[in-house]
Motif scaffolding. Sequence first.
Motif, PDB file in Angstrom:
ATOM      1  N   PRO A   1       4.786   6.214  -9.822  1.00 23.13           N
ATOM      2  CA  PRO A   1       4.889   5.444  -8.575  1.00 23.13           C
ATOM      3  C   PRO A   1       3.532   5.290  -7.887  1.00 23.13           C
ATOM      4  O   PRO A   1       2.670   6.159  -8.012  1.00 23.13           O
ATOM      5  CB  PRO A   1       5.841   6.266  -7.721  1.00 23.13           C
ATOM      6  CG  PRO A   1       6.571   7.169  -8.660  1.00 23.13           C
ATOM      7  CD  PRO A   1       5.658   7.376  -9.828  1.00 23.13           C
ATOM      8  N   ALA A   2       3.365   4.216  -7.154  1.00 21.53           N
ATOM      9  CA  ALA A   2       2.110   3.936  -6.453  1.00 21.53           C
ATOM     10  C   ALA A   2       2.066   4.650  -5.107  1.00 21.53           C
ATOM     11  O   ALA A   2       3.091   4.831  -4.454  1.00 21.53           O
ATOM     12  CB  ALA A   2       1.962   2.433  -6.248  1.00 21.53           C
ATOM     13  N   ALA A   3       0.865   5.039  -4.689  1.00 20.13           N
ATOM     14  CA  ALA A   3       0.667   5.686  -3.398  1.00 20.13           C
ATOM     15  C   ALA A   3       0.865   4.671  -2.271  1.00 20.13           C
ATOM     16  O   ALA A   3       0.665   3.461  -2.459  1.00 20.13           O
ATOM     17  CB  ALA A   3      -0.734   6.269  -3.320  1.00 20.13           C
ATOM     18  N   THR A   4       1.283   5.149  -1.115  1.00 21.06           N
ATOM     19  CA  THR A   4       1.465   4.298   0.060  1.00 21.06           C
ATOM     20  C   THR A   4       0.764   4.908   1.256  1.00 21.06           C
ATOM     21  O   THR A   4       0.502   6.107   1.291  1.00 21.06           O
ATOM     22  CB  THR A   4       2.960   4.128   0.419  1.00 21.06           C
ATOM     23  OG1 THR A   4       3.509   5.408   0.740  1.00 21.06           O
ATOM     24  CG2 THR A   4       3.740   3.489  -0.719  1.00 21.06           C
ATOM     25  N   THR A   5       0.463   4.062   2.236  1.00 22.17           N
ATOM     26  CA  THR A   5      -0.024   4.531   3.535  1.00 22.17           C
ATOM     27  C   THR A   5       0.841   3.891   4.610  1.00 22.17           C
ATOM     28  O   THR A   5       1.171   2.700   4.524  1.00 22.17           O
ATOM     29  CB  THR A   5      -1.496   4.171   3.788  1.00 22.17           C
ATOM     30  OG1 THR A   5      -1.660   2.760   3.674  1.00 22.17           O
ATOM     31  CG2 THR A   5      -2.412   4.868   2.816  1.00 22.17           C
ATOM     32  N   LEU A   6       1.212   4.682   5.586  1.00 24.41           N
ATOM     33  CA  LEU A   6       1.994   4.195   6.722  1.00 24.41           C
ATOM     34  C   LEU A   6       1.208   4.541   7.975  1.00 24.41           C
ATOM     35  O   LEU A   6       0.950   5.714   8.253  1.00 24.41           O
ATOM     36  CB  LEU A   6       3.367   4.848   6.761  1.00 24.41           C
ATOM     37  CG  LEU A   6       4.305   4.385   7.869  1.00 24.41           C
ATOM     38  CD1 LEU A   6       4.596   2.887   7.755  1.00 24.41           C
ATOM     39  CD2 LEU A   6       5.608   5.165   7.827  1.00 24.41           C
ATOM     40  N   THR A   7       0.796   3.514   8.706  1.00 27.51           N
ATOM     41  CA  THR A   7      -0.060   3.689   9.870  1.00 27.51           C
ATOM     42  C   THR A   7       0.706   3.341  11.136  1.00 27.51           C
ATOM     43  O   THR A   7       1.326   2.276  11.212  1.00 27.51           O
ATOM     44  CB  THR A   7      -1.295   2.771   9.765  1.00 27.51           C
ATOM     45  OG1 THR A   7      -1.931   3.004   8.507  1.00 27.51           O
ATOM     46  CG2 THR A   7      -2.270   3.030  10.888  1.00 27.51           C
ATOM     47  N   LEU A   8       0.645   4.233  12.109  1.00 22.61           N
ATOM     48  CA  LEU A   8       1.195   3.965  13.432  1.00 22.61           C
ATOM     49  C   LEU A   8       0.087   3.270  14.201  1.00 22.61           C
ATOM     50  O   LEU A   8      -0.958   3.852  14.474  1.00 22.61           O
ATOM     51  CB  LEU A   8       1.600   5.281  14.091  1.00 22.61           C
ATOM     52  CG  LEU A   8       2.377   5.235  15.379  1.00 22.61           C
ATOM     53  CD1 LEU A   8       3.654   4.413  15.236  1.00 22.61           C
ATOM     54  CD2 LEU A   8       2.719   6.648  15.838  1.00 22.61           C
ATOM     55  N   ASN A  24       4.529   0.067  16.678  1.00 18.00           N
ATOM     56  CA  ASN A  24       4.222  -0.796  15.540  1.00 18.00           C
ATOM     57  C   ASN A  24       3.691   0.047  14.389  1.00 18.00           C
ATOM     58  O   ASN A  24       2.805   0.882  14.589  1.00 18.00           O
ATOM     59  CB  ASN A  24       3.180  -1.841  15.933  1.00 18.00           C
ATOM     60  CG  ASN A  24       3.694  -2.754  17.022  1.00 18.00           C
ATOM     61  OD1 ASN A  24       4.755  -3.335  16.904  1.00 18.00           O
ATOM     62  ND2 ASN A  24       2.941  -2.856  18.106  1.00 18.00           N
ATOM     63  N   VAL A  25       4.247  -0.184  13.203  1.00 18.02           N
ATOM     64  CA  VAL A  25       3.789   0.527  12.011  1.00 18.02           C
ATOM     65  C   VAL A  25       3.397  -0.479  10.933  1.00 18.02           C
ATOM     66  O   VAL A  25       3.882  -1.615  10.924  1.00 18.02           O
ATOM     67  CB  VAL A  25       4.865   1.495  11.467  1.00 18.02           C
ATOM     68  CG1 VAL A  25       5.159   2.595  12.473  1.00 18.02           C
ATOM     69  CG2 VAL A  25       6.130   0.774  11.080  1.00 18.02           C
ATOM     70  N   LEU A  26       2.516  -0.050  10.042  1.00 13.37           N
ATOM     71  CA  LEU A  26       2.050  -0.877   8.933  1.00 13.37           C
ATOM     72  C   LEU A  26       2.175  -0.072   7.649  1.00 13.37           C
ATOM     73  O   LEU A  26       1.609   1.018   7.537  1.00 13.37           O
ATOM     74  CB  LEU A  26       0.598  -1.294   9.154  1.00 13.37           C
ATOM     75  CG  LEU A  26      -0.081  -2.041   8.003  1.00 13.37           C
ATOM     76  CD1 LEU A  26       0.610  -3.382   7.743  1.00 13.37           C
ATOM     77  CD2 LEU A  26      -1.555  -2.251   8.311  1.00 13.37           C
ATOM     78  N   LEU A  27       2.914  -0.612   6.683  1.00 10.08           N
ATOM     79  CA  LEU A  27       3.117   0.037   5.389  1.00 10.08           C
ATOM     80  C   LEU A  27       2.371  -0.745   4.315  1.00 10.08           C
ATOM     81  O   LEU A  27       2.563  -1.959   4.172  1.00 10.08           O
ATOM     82  CB  LEU A  27       4.609   0.101   5.059  1.00 10.08           C
ATOM     83  CG  LEU A  27       4.984   0.756   3.725  1.00 10.08           C
ATOM     84  CD1 LEU A  27       4.573   2.228   3.705  1.00 10.08           C
ATOM     85  CD2 LEU A  27       6.484   0.617   3.474  1.00 10.08           C
ATOM     86  N   ASN A  30      -2.185   0.332  -1.950  1.00 11.27           N
ATOM     87  CA  ASN A  30      -3.439  -0.223  -2.475  1.00 11.27           C
ATOM     88  C   ASN A  30      -3.956  -1.377  -1.625  1.00 11.27           C
ATOM     89  O   ASN A  30      -4.431  -2.387  -2.141  1.00 11.27           O
ATOM     90  CB  ASN A  30      -3.270  -0.657  -3.929  1.00 11.27           C
ATOM     91  CG  ASN A  30      -2.983   0.505  -4.845  1.00 11.27           C
ATOM     92  OD1 ASN A  30      -3.594   1.562  -4.718  1.00 11.27           O
ATOM     93  ND2 ASN A  30      -2.045   0.330  -5.760  1.00 11.27           N
ATOM     94  N   GLY A  31      -3.810  -1.257  -0.296  1.00 13.99           N
ATOM     95  CA  GLY A  31      -4.307  -2.266   0.626  1.00 13.99           C
ATOM     96  C   GLY A  31      -3.433  -3.493   0.744  1.00 13.99           C
ATOM     97  O   GLY A  31      -3.757  -4.414   1.495  1.00 13.99           O
ATOM     98  N   GLN A  32      -2.324  -3.544   0.023  1.00 16.02           N
ATOM     99  CA  GLN A  32      -1.418  -4.690   0.061  1.00 16.02           C
ATOM    100  C   GLN A  32      -0.168  -4.331   0.865  1.00 16.02           C
ATOM    101  O   GLN A  32       0.356  -3.223   0.747  1.00 16.02           O
ATOM    102  CB  GLN A  32      -1.009  -5.096  -1.352  1.00 16.02           C
ATOM    103  CG  GLN A  32      -2.165  -5.535  -2.219  1.00 16.02           C
ATOM    104  CD  GLN A  32      -2.901  -6.724  -1.630  1.00 16.02           C
ATOM    105  OE1 GLN A  32      -2.297  -7.722  -1.273  1.00 16.02           O
ATOM    106  NE2 GLN A  32      -4.214  -6.603  -1.502  1.00 16.02           N
ATOM    107  N   PRO A  33       0.338  -5.275   1.692  1.00 21.19           N
ATOM    108  CA  PRO A  33       1.516  -4.987   2.508  1.00 21.19           C
ATOM    109  C   PRO A  33       2.770  -4.808   1.650  1.00 21.19           C
ATOM    110  O   PRO A  33       2.901  -5.424   0.592  1.00 21.19           O
ATOM    111  CB  PRO A  33       1.644  -6.227   3.395  1.00 21.19           C
ATOM    112  CG  PRO A  33       0.933  -7.305   2.662  1.00 21.19           C
ATOM    113  CD  PRO A  33      -0.154  -6.633   1.884  1.00 21.19           C
TER     114      PRO A  33
END
Length: 86
Positions: A1-8, A24-27, A30-33
């Motif tokens: 599975p690919a790594a993810t980042t979730l930013t508040l 507001n959060v952003l998931l 690899n830099g792609q939404p």
Amino acid sequence: PAATTLTLQSPPASGTYLKNSSFNVLLQSNGQPLAGRLVTLDIGGQQVSGFTDAAGKATLMLNLVVRPGNYTAQASFRCNAEYLSS
């Protein structure tokens, strides 16, 4: 599975008891939404969930009913076959 980042993104510094606060959060992976993914926000055990849009963003509204005090907002995304948790 690919790594993810979730930013508040730009979380409010405070909220008002029994009033709605917007988060507001952003998931991304690899830099792609990541669109259409379920994300959850927890503040003092009070939770709200929503799905990300095409830009990987979700706006979550939470009516703050936890006892007034200092809390940490924690956003999360659960892993699946394609992506790791964040």
